[in-house]
Scaffold this motif. Structure first.
Motif, PDB file in Angstrom:
ATOM      1  N   LYS A   1      -5.446 -18.327  10.589  1.00  0.00           N
ATOM      2  CA  LYS A   1      -4.218 -18.804  11.211  1.00  0.00           C
ATOM      3  C   LYS A   1      -3.674 -20.046  10.510  1.00  0.00           C
ATOM      4  O   LYS A   1      -2.536 -20.445  10.762  1.00  0.00           O
ATOM      5  N   LYS A   2      -4.500 -20.674   9.654  1.00  0.00           N
ATOM      6  CA  LYS A   2      -4.075 -21.849   8.906  1.00  0.00           C
ATOM      7  C   LYS A   2      -3.808 -21.516   7.444  1.00  0.00           C
ATOM      8  O   LYS A   2      -3.549 -22.407   6.635  1.00  0.00           O
ATOM      9  N   GLN A   3      -3.894 -20.239   7.108  1.00  0.00           N
ATOM     10  CA  GLN A   3      -3.735 -19.802   5.726  1.00  0.00           C
ATOM     11  C   GLN A   3      -2.555 -18.851   5.587  1.00  0.00           C
ATOM     12  O   GLN A   3      -2.028 -18.323   6.566  1.00  0.00           O
ATOM     13  N   ILE A   4      -2.199 -18.605   4.328  1.00  0.00           N
ATOM     14  CA  ILE A   4      -1.166 -17.620   4.008  1.00  0.00           C
ATOM     15  C   ILE A   4      -1.849 -16.438   3.317  1.00  0.00           C
ATOM     16  O   ILE A   4      -2.588 -16.619   2.349  1.00  0.00           O
ATOM     17  N   ALA A   5      -1.605 -15.259   3.819  1.00  0.00           N
ATOM     18  CA  ALA A   5      -2.141 -14.071   3.155  1.00  0.00           C
ATOM     19  C   ALA A   5      -1.302 -13.799   1.907  1.00  0.00           C
ATOM     20  O   ALA A   5      -0.089 -14.002   1.900  1.00  0.00           O
ATOM     21  N   ARG A   6      -1.975 -13.365   0.863  1.00  0.00           N
ATOM     22  CA  ARG A   6      -1.268 -13.003  -0.372  1.00  0.00           C
ATOM     23  C   ARG A   6      -1.621 -11.558  -0.730  1.00  0.00           C
ATOM     24  O   ARG A   6      -2.793 -11.185  -0.757  1.00  0.00           O
ATOM     25  N   LEU A   7      -0.599 -10.774  -1.005  1.00  0.00           N
ATOM     26  CA  LEU A   7      -0.804  -9.370  -1.364  1.00  0.00           C
ATOM     27  C   LEU A   7       0.017  -9.070  -2.607  1.00  0.00           C
ATOM     28  O   LEU A   7       1.214  -9.361  -2.650  1.00  0.00           O
ATOM     29  N   GLU A   8      -0.628  -8.506  -3.613  1.00  0.00           N
ATOM     30  CA  GLU A   8       0.071  -8.186  -4.854  1.00  0.00           C
ATOM     31  C   GLU A   8       0.230  -6.679  -5.000  1.00  0.00           C
ATOM     32  O   GLU A   8      -0.730  -5.922  -4.854  1.00  0.00           O
ATOM     33  N   ILE A   9       1.457  -6.255  -5.291  1.00  0.00           N
ATOM     34  CA  ILE A   9       1.748  -4.852  -5.581  1.00  0.00           C
ATOM     35  C   ILE A   9       2.175  -4.784  -7.039  1.00  0.00           C
ATOM     36  O   ILE A   9       3.199  -5.336  -7.426  1.00  0.00           O
ATOM     37  N   SER A  10       1.366  -4.137  -7.854  1.00  0.00           N
ATOM     38  CA  SER A  10       1.654  -4.075  -9.280  1.00  0.00           C
ATOM     39  C   SER A  10       1.523  -2.644  -9.781  1.00  0.00           C
ATOM     40  O   SER A  10       0.807  -1.821  -9.207  1.00  0.00           O
ATOM     41  N   GLY A  11       2.243  -2.356 -10.851  1.00  0.00           N
ATOM     42  CA  GLY A  11       2.196  -1.020 -11.430  1.00  0.00           C
ATOM     43  C   GLY A  11       3.041  -0.022 -10.660  1.00  0.00           C
ATOM     44  O   GLY A  11       3.726  -0.354  -9.694  1.00  0.00           O
ATOM     45  N   ALA A  12       3.004   1.224 -11.123  1.00  0.00           N
ATOM     46  CA  ALA A  12       3.787   2.281 -10.490  1.00  0.00           C
ATOM     47  C   ALA A  12       3.285   2.550  -9.070  1.00  0.00           C
ATOM     48  O   ALA A  12       2.083   2.560  -8.816  1.00  0.00           O
ATOM     49  N   ILE A  13       4.214   2.749  -8.167  1.00  0.00           N
ATOM     50  CA  ILE A  13       3.887   2.954  -6.757  1.00  0.00           C
ATOM     51  C   ILE A  13       3.655   4.431  -6.487  1.00  0.00           C
ATOM     52  O   ILE A  13       4.554   5.254  -6.675  1.00  0.00           O
ATOM     53  N   GLY A  14       2.440   4.760  -6.065  1.00  0.00           N
ATOM     54  CA  GLY A  14       2.091   6.133  -5.734  1.00  0.00           C
ATOM     55  C   GLY A  14       1.190   6.157  -4.517  1.00  0.00           C
ATOM     56  O   GLY A  14       1.089   5.183  -3.774  1.00  0.00           O
ATOM     57  N   GLY A  15       0.518   7.270  -4.333  1.00  0.00           N
ATOM     58  CA  GLY A  15      -0.316   7.441  -3.153  1.00  0.00           C
ATOM     59  C   GLY A  15      -1.440   6.433  -3.020  1.00  0.00           C
ATOM     60  O   GLY A  15      -1.686   5.910  -1.934  1.00  0.00           O
ATOM     61  N   SER A  16      -2.119   6.127  -4.124  1.00  0.00           N
ATOM     62  CA  SER A  16      -3.239   5.181  -4.053  1.00  0.00           C
ATOM     63  C   SER A  16      -2.743   3.778  -3.720  1.00  0.00           C
ATOM     64  O   SER A  16      -3.376   3.039  -2.962  1.00  0.00           O
TER      65      SER A  16
END
Length: 272
Positions: free
Chosen positions: A10-25
């Protein structure tokens, strides 16, 4: 006994990276990460996008999940080197978007490709016998020419997918459909141009986006740290790092796999 310190999400920021071609995986990994962010009650998400786009359905599912998460979590997207086509679409799921001045973005549109190997097959003496339930069941078959009526059917499909894209951009960026159509013709543009067009909110770095996310969540930008959400690496990946995936041969093979897997599918994808 000294217990190890565990940071409070609750005191942090989540970081999510989306890289490369977007597919099912990619979709599976992102949806799982978003679920984790929701369960651990992170107040904000820094969404780093470095992608040329990908499949339509997978991009839409990620966008929908981001919109749902955004009901309780502040989301700021950071466009990296390239965030185009489906990468832009996913970014529309964030509350705000930050791009570098030189980020390559845009390419808002749809593409569908098929191969016609009819002449090559004739030369090597190969032909196919097809039994089908309707005249369009084998549309985009690689062993024959695309017929005019088939092209019309596919064009209608592409136009409908394109309409979905520009409607989402218009709604997210509070722009008129005509305004979005004026630049959503497949062209690419820089982050600086994207700001002028209203596609992004600010110019800046990923660090600028992190600070903004902290402010939106009521956290101290100087103290709030990012916690990257990613799948646990296998033993092989731990030992080899990203050598395989980032090597030229590995990258080319990944693109080939993507091309084969998405043959004949409408794509929100930019590839120079």
């Amino acid at each position: 006994m000294i217990w190890p310190f565990k940071p409070n999400p609750k005191k942090q920021i989540a970081r999510l990276e989306i890289s490369g071609a977007i597919g099912g995986s990619t979709r599976q990994q992102v949806l799982k990460a978003l679920k984790t962010i929701k369960e651990k009650q992170y107040p904000a998400l820094l969404l780093r996008i470095d992608s040329p786009g990908g499949t339509v359905g997978d991009s839409q599912e990620i966008y929908a999940a981001l919109k749902k998460l955004g009901e309780s979590v502040k989301i700021v997207a950071s466009f990296g080197n390239i965030s185009a086509s489906g990468g832009v679409y996913i970014g529309m799921g964030a509350h705000y978007i930050v791009a570098n001045p030189g980020t390559i973005t845009g390419s808002i549109g749809v593409i569908l490709r098929g191969n016609n190997l009819e002449r090559l097959l004739e030369k090597i003496g190969v032909s196919f016998k097809v039994i089908k339930s309707g005249p369009y069941k084998d549309i985009l078959a690689f062993d024959r020419e695309l017929q005019p009526e088939e092209q019309a059917i596919l064009q209608a499909l592409i136009d409908n997918s394109y309409q979905q894209f520009i409607e989402t951009v218009a709604q997210a960026r509070k722009l008129s459909l005509d305004t979005v159509r004026s630049f959503a013709d497949g062209r690419i543009f820089t982050g600086h141009q994207a700001l002028e067009l209203g596609v992004v909110d600010r110019l800046g770095t990923e660090e600028d986006a992190r600070s903004w996310a902290a402010e939106l969540a009521g956290l101290d930008p100087d103290k709030a740290e990012c916690q990257t959400i990613e799948e646990p690496k296998s033993l092989v990946k731990k030992l080899t790092g990203n050598v395989i995936s980032t090597a030229p041969v590995g990258a080319s093979w990944a693109w080939l796999e993507f091309e084969l897997a998405t043959q004949g599918q409408p794509l929100w994808l930019y590839r120079p």
